[in-house]
Structure formats: structure tokens, C-alpha cells
Design a protein around this motif. Structure first.
Motif, PDB file in Angstrom:
ATOM      1  N   CYS A 113       0.808  -1.235   0.000  1.00 44.13           N
ATOM      2  CA  CYS A 113       0.000   0.000   0.000  1.00 44.13           C
ATOM      3  C   CYS A 113       0.836   1.278   0.000  1.00 44.13           C
ATOM      4  N   TYR A 114       2.094   1.240   0.466  1.00 42.30           N
ATOM      5  CA  TYR A 114       2.822   2.529   0.565  1.00 42.30           C
ATOM      6  C   TYR A 114       3.266   3.086  -0.791  1.00 42.30           C
ATOM      7  N   PRO A 115       3.889   2.269  -1.656  1.00 38.80           N
ATOM      8  CA  PRO A 115       4.431   2.880  -2.881  1.00 38.80           C
ATOM      9  C   PRO A 115       3.389   3.589  -3.723  1.00 38.80           C
ATOM     10  N   VAL A 116       2.139   3.144  -3.666  1.00 35.04           N
ATOM     11  CA  VAL A 116       1.117   3.734  -4.554  1.00 35.04           C
ATOM     12  C   VAL A 116       0.584   5.067  -4.029  1.00 35.04           C
ATOM     13  N   LYS A 132       8.208   9.852   3.880  1.00 39.60           N
ATOM     14  CA  LYS A 132       7.269   8.727   3.996  1.00 39.60           C
ATOM     15  C   LYS A 132       5.983   9.136   3.268  1.00 39.60           C
ATOM     16  N   LYS A 133       5.079   8.176   3.125  1.00 40.22           N
ATOM     17  CA  LYS A 133       3.802   8.454   2.466  1.00 40.22           C
ATOM     18  C   LYS A 133       2.752   8.821   3.525  1.00 40.22           C
ATOM     19  N   ALA A 134       1.496   9.029   3.078  1.00 40.20           N
ATOM     20  CA  ALA A 134       0.426   9.294   4.061  1.00 40.20           C
ATOM     21  C   ALA A 134       0.067   7.992   4.768  1.00 40.20           C
ATOM     22  N   ILE A 135       0.265   6.855   4.085  1.00 40.65           N
ATOM     23  CA  ILE A 135       0.126   5.542   4.735  1.00 40.65           C
ATOM     24  C   ILE A 135       1.545   5.001   4.887  1.00 40.65           C
ATOM     25  N   TYR A 136       1.900   4.617   6.089  1.00 44.71           N
ATOM     26  CA  TYR A 136       3.318   4.298   6.321  1.00 44.71           C
ATOM     27  C   TYR A 136       3.517   3.436   7.563  1.00 44.71           C
ATOM     28  N   VAL A 137       4.663   2.758   7.618  1.00 48.26           N
ATOM     29  CA  VAL A 137       5.211   2.284   8.892  1.00 48.26           C
ATOM     30  C   VAL A 137       6.452   3.154   9.114  1.00 48.26           C
ATOM     31  N   PRO A 138       6.775   3.537  10.365  1.00 51.73           N
ATOM     32  CA  PRO A 138       7.900   4.464  10.575  1.00 51.73           C
ATOM     33  C   PRO A 138       9.228   3.948  10.019  1.00 51.73           C
ATOM     34  N   CYS A 139       9.495   2.626  10.154  1.00 52.18           N
ATOM     35  CA  CYS A 139      10.725   2.059   9.562  1.00 52.18           C
ATOM     36  C   CYS A 139      10.462   0.594   9.287  1.00 52.18           C
TER      37      CYS A 139
END
Ligand SMILES: Cc1cc2nc3c(=O)[nH]c(=O)nc-3n(C[C@H](O)[C@H](O)[C@H](O)COP(=O)(O)OP(=O)(O)OC[C@H]3O[C@@H](n4cnc5c(N)ncnc54)[C@H](O)[C@@H]3O)c2cc1C
Ligand code: SF4
Ligand code: SF4
Length: 427
Positions: A113-116, A132-139
Motif C-alpha cells: 500500500c505505501y508505494p502507490v 514517507k507516504k500518508a500511509i506508512y510504517v515508521p521504519c
């Protein structure tokens, strides 16, 4: 009636995690409240930990997993404590749990979901070294390994209904825009505050050149730079030039005068940084510029001496005179006053500032909610001269780890154990 069987722990760093597991093993129901979307605290930002240069992830990940699987620990991420009333044995607590917009049970952590996501924003967990994106995990390696959607940045949550890209990318139907922020009421007998620390913002200290010269880093930025799961995947290249540094100056005690106390861990982590650099870049020239050496534990002195002998040149600088960093042709000149009172300098490619540790940025709000006192530096005050180093000004509320003042992992865990003993001896 009292609710001694329930305990609230605020903050999920090593101190909060240790206390949670011990209390659960003692049969208590634990509510672990963490403001971020992941648990583990600052330790998971470190690649290696002093004094044994252990792999931090190997130390912390099994503890994080145990916490997440423990039926007696209710982990509340993206949550904060809003209100506390009552007294020891019978606190009523209101918790604000933000919507994650991703169903934890359905998400497999595949990362599709993040790259898109079209949104780009700075990743403050990565010390703003990447976006980072609006949807993300911190690392990568975040636990729980489930993304969160930033409600302030997501296009769909801010009126642009067309965006459905993350929903379409998720094959497991885990994204759930119907989730709402929740208000949760709990009753607990005791509370442990384990909210840790933040780092002094050194961009205001002009003569250091931080944010002005790209080769100047803070200690936490360097931790992320040398982390295998960090922004450069552990590659030690300088920002902008992408050059591998051939000479590095590590400056101890940065901001000590401004905050008015010794942060006690910087000499050790600065020695760790020197040892790490020597290991990674054996040909590099490394200097540690210190004014005091504060290494208190019996094994720490040996570690620091060993680093000074084999990895770095330790140079005394008199902190009565201001240190100054200037840049010329991508080279940084660090000017200082030496032990003879004479101005001297080293010229390097990279500078690492061991900036002071300070109280966490929302400590004011939290101490107001809990009605506990702060000490003169802004950390949580303890009745250390009377009863014990983890007892706050309010009965039934205890503190552990760096929320009480800067300390290493070992001392943070020791305080967590002491706070647990206090909880278990409450009647
Ligand atoms: C650059 C650097 C390198 C270091 N390296 C080492 C090392 O090699 N070895 C070593 O022994 N020590 C090291 N330390 C020290 C180590 O990081 C600390 O001892 C440890 O992180 C303290 O753990 P803690 O649980 O007290 O706090 P933290 O790790 O800060 O965790 C606190 C948690 O509480 C959460 N929180 C904060 N406020 C709230 C709130 N209001 N509500 C809910 N949750 C909240 C935070 O998000 C965080 O998850 C280093 C420190 C620095 C700065
Ligand atoms: S929300 Fe879906 S796409 Fe994103 S990590 Fe979870 S399972 Fe994968
Ligand atoms: S809906 Fe929001 S989080 Fe999902 S891709 Fe669009 S902007 Fe990103």
C-alpha cells in the motif's frame, strides 16, 4: 472497591515494556498506552548498543513480540491519556485512541500500500533523513508491522474522495476508512509513566552550523544513518555530496550549558559511534572532542579507554570557550580551545553532535493530566531523598526510565523493575 489488579503503563520503550511483562507475569492486567503506531521506544533506532555492541533489534524484537502476544497486556498504539481522576487503588482513566484506518487483524504487513500513495511527507521517526507516504510504517521492522494512515495528510480523509489507491493495492481488504477515533475508559490501581526523552534542538545554537552545513549531524541522525534498516540501509554516505567521510569529529556535551545538566549517556554513545566508525571505515580519522568524560558503570570505563586507544583520538576542549564550526569547500573546520588555553582546530568531512537529552515534548500536558510534579529541568520529579527513585509526587503513580532523567538501557530497566515492585506492594 479498588482495582489493584489493573495497571496503566504510559510509553512502550524498554522501561514500559519491561514493566508490562513483569506485571503480566505477576498476574496483573496491563494497559500499555503508546502515542506512536509502533512499540519499542528509542532503542529500536539504534543498530548496536553499548557496551557490548549487541544488535539492538536482536535484543528488543523478542520483547516486542512477547508483549504483542501476551493476552494480559492490552497494547493501545496511536493512543494518549486524556484524563485521570481518583486516587491510588482506584484511578479512572480516559484514553484517546486514534483511528489507524488499517485493520490490525487483517493486515499481513506486505507493504503493497505505501508505494502507490501519492503523498510525500518528511519521516520524523527517521530524523527527517527520508520521506514517507500518508500511509506508512515508521521504519522497516516496525512492530506491530501494520501501517497507519496520517489523517492530516491523506487526500481521501481531507476531501479528495477520488483517492482509493491504497485500498486497491491491498489484497487483504485491510484498509478501513470506517474506523473512528475512540474514547476508552479504564479503571486501574496504579500507573507507571515511562514516556522517555527527546533530544535538544541544536539548530538554534548558531556556531554549530547544524541545518546550515550538510555534513553536521545530530547523534540520533547518525544512529539512523548507521542502522541497516535506516534511510541509507547502513551506508555511511554524507547528505548532498553522497561522499564516504574520511574524517569525522564527534563533539561531546553539546547543549550541556543550555540545559544545565550532564546527559550522562553521551560519552558512552559517542564512544560507541567512534568504535562503529573505525570498524566500518578503518582508514578514517576519528576525533572525539570532550570536556568531561562521564562513564560510571564498571564495564563502561574499559569500553571508553579501549575506544580512545584503538579507534579515535580523544581531544580535550575547554568548554569555557565556545566551539565553532565553519565550512569551506565541503570541509568542516571545528575550532576549540585546547587544554593549554590555545585556539586549535580539526578539519573533517563530517561532524556528529552529541546533543543533550531533554524531557519528552508533551511532558507538560501529561504531568498536568496526571497532576504530578516536574523537577527543575522538566523531567518527572521523584521523592528520591525520601522514599525511592521511582516514586512521584502523587501516591500510586510511579516513573521509570528516561522520563525521570537521561540514563542508559540498563538503568531504565532497573527503574522499571523498581516501579513494578512499588505497584506490587500497594495495598
Ligand atoms: C543517540 C543515543 C544512543 C543511545 N545508545 C545507547 C546504547 O547504545 N546503549 C544504552 O544502554 N543506551 C543507549 N541510549 C539510551 C537509551 O536510548 C535509553 O536508555 C532508552 O531509550 C530509555 O528507554 P525509555 O523506555 O525510558 O524511553 P524511550 O526509549 O524514549 O521510550 C519512551 C516511549 O514512550 C512513548 N511516549 C512518549 N510520550 C508519550 C505519551 N505522552 N503517551 C504515550 N506514549 C508516549 C514514546 O513514543 C516512546 O515509545 C542512547 C541514547 C541516545 C540518545
Ligand atoms: S494494509 Fe494491506 S497492503 Fe498495506 S501492509 Fe497491510 S496487508 Fe499489505
Ligand atoms: S487514500 Fe490516502 S493513504 Fe491511501 S493512497 Fe490515497 S492519499 Fe495515500
Amino acid at each position: 472497591m479498588n482495582t489493584f489488579e489493573n495497571v496503566l503503563i504510559i510509553g512502550s520503550g524498554v522501561a514500559g515494556m519491561e514493566a508490562s511483562l513483569m506485571l503480566s507475569k505477576a498476574g496483573k492486567k496491563v494497559y500499555l498506552v503508546e502515542k506512536l503506531s509502533l512499540i519499542g521506544g528509542k532503542t529500536i533506532k539504534n543498530e548496536e548498543t553499548f557496551p557490548n555492541m549487541d544488535c539492538s533489534t536482536c535484543l528488543v524484537a523478542p520483547i516486542q513480540q512477547e508483549i504483542l502476544q501476551d493476552q494480559k497486556i492490552d497494547v493501545m498504539t496511536v493512543s494518549t491519556v486524556q484524563k485521570v481522576s481518583g486516587k491510588a487503588g482506584n484511578f479512572k482513566v480516559t484514553i484517546n485512541k486514534k483511528a489507524r484506518y488499517v485493520n490490525i487483524a487483517a493486515c499481513l504487513g506486505c507493504g503493497m500500500c505505501y508505494p502507490v500513495c501519492p503523498v510525500e511527507q518528511s519521516n520524523e521517526w527517521e530524523e527527517n533523513l527520508i520521506n514517507k507516504k500518508a500511509i506508512y510504517v515508521p521504519c522497516s521492522g516496525s512492530l506491530p508491522n501494520v501501517p497507519v494512515i496520517d489523517a492530516d495528510k491523506c487526500l481521501r480523509l481531507n476531501g479528495s474522495e477520488e483517492c482509493n489507491l491504497c485500498v486497491e493495492a491491498c489484497m487483504f481488504g485491510a484498509i478501513d476508512f470506517t474506523e473512528k477515533n475512540e474514547t476508552i475508559e479504564i479503571e486501574v490501581g496504579g500507573i507507571i509513566v515511562a514516556t522517555g526523552f527527546d533530544m535538544l534542538d541544536v539548530s538554534e545554537i548558531e556556531n554549530l552550523g547544524y541545518k546550515k552545513y550538510p555534513g553536521v549531524y545530530t547523534a540520533m541522525e547518525f544512529e539512523r544513518l548507521f542502522a541497516a534498516n535506516g534511510p541509507t540501509e547502513g551506508k555511511l554516505t554524507l547528505r548532498e555530496t553522497e561522499k564516504i567521510p574520511e574524517s569525522i569529529a564527534i563533539i561531546h556535551c553539546v547543549g550541556r550549558k543550555e540545559v544545565g545538566y550532564c546527559s550522562s549517556i553521551c560519552c558512552m554513545y559517542s564512544s560507541k559511534h567512534a568504535q562503529f566508525l573505525k570498524h566500518k571505515l578503518p582508514e578514517a580519522k576519528i576525533y572525539n572532542l570532550y570536556s568531561d568524560i562521564c562513564v560510571s558503570d564498571k564495564t563502561y570505563q574499559k569500553f571508553q579507554k579501549n575506544v580512545a586507544k584503538h579507534s579515535s583520538k580523544f581531544i580535550y576542549r575547554d568548554d569555557k570557550s565556545e566551539l565553532e564550526i565553519t565550512q569551506n569547500d565541503n570541509k568542516l573546520k571545528v575550532s576549540y580551545q585546547n587544554n593549554k588555553g590555545i585556539q586549535d582546530a580539526v578539519t573533517v568531512d563530517m561532524v556528529i553532535l552529541a546533543n543533550a537529552t531533554v524531557p519528552s515534548n508533551d511532558i507538560e500536558l501529561l504531568t498536568d493530566v496526571l497532576q504530578i510534579e516536574k523537577d527543575k529541568f522538566g523531567f518527572i520529579d521523584t521523592q528520591s531523598f525520601r522514599i525511592g527513585s521511582v516514586v512521584t509526587s502523587k501516591p500510586g503513580i510511579f516513573v521509570a526510565g528516561c522520563a525521570e532523567g537521561a540514563k542508559d538501557l540498563q538503568s531504565s530497566v532497573l527503574q522499571a523493575e523498581a516501579a513494578v515492585s512499588q505497584i506490587l506492594s500497594m495495598k
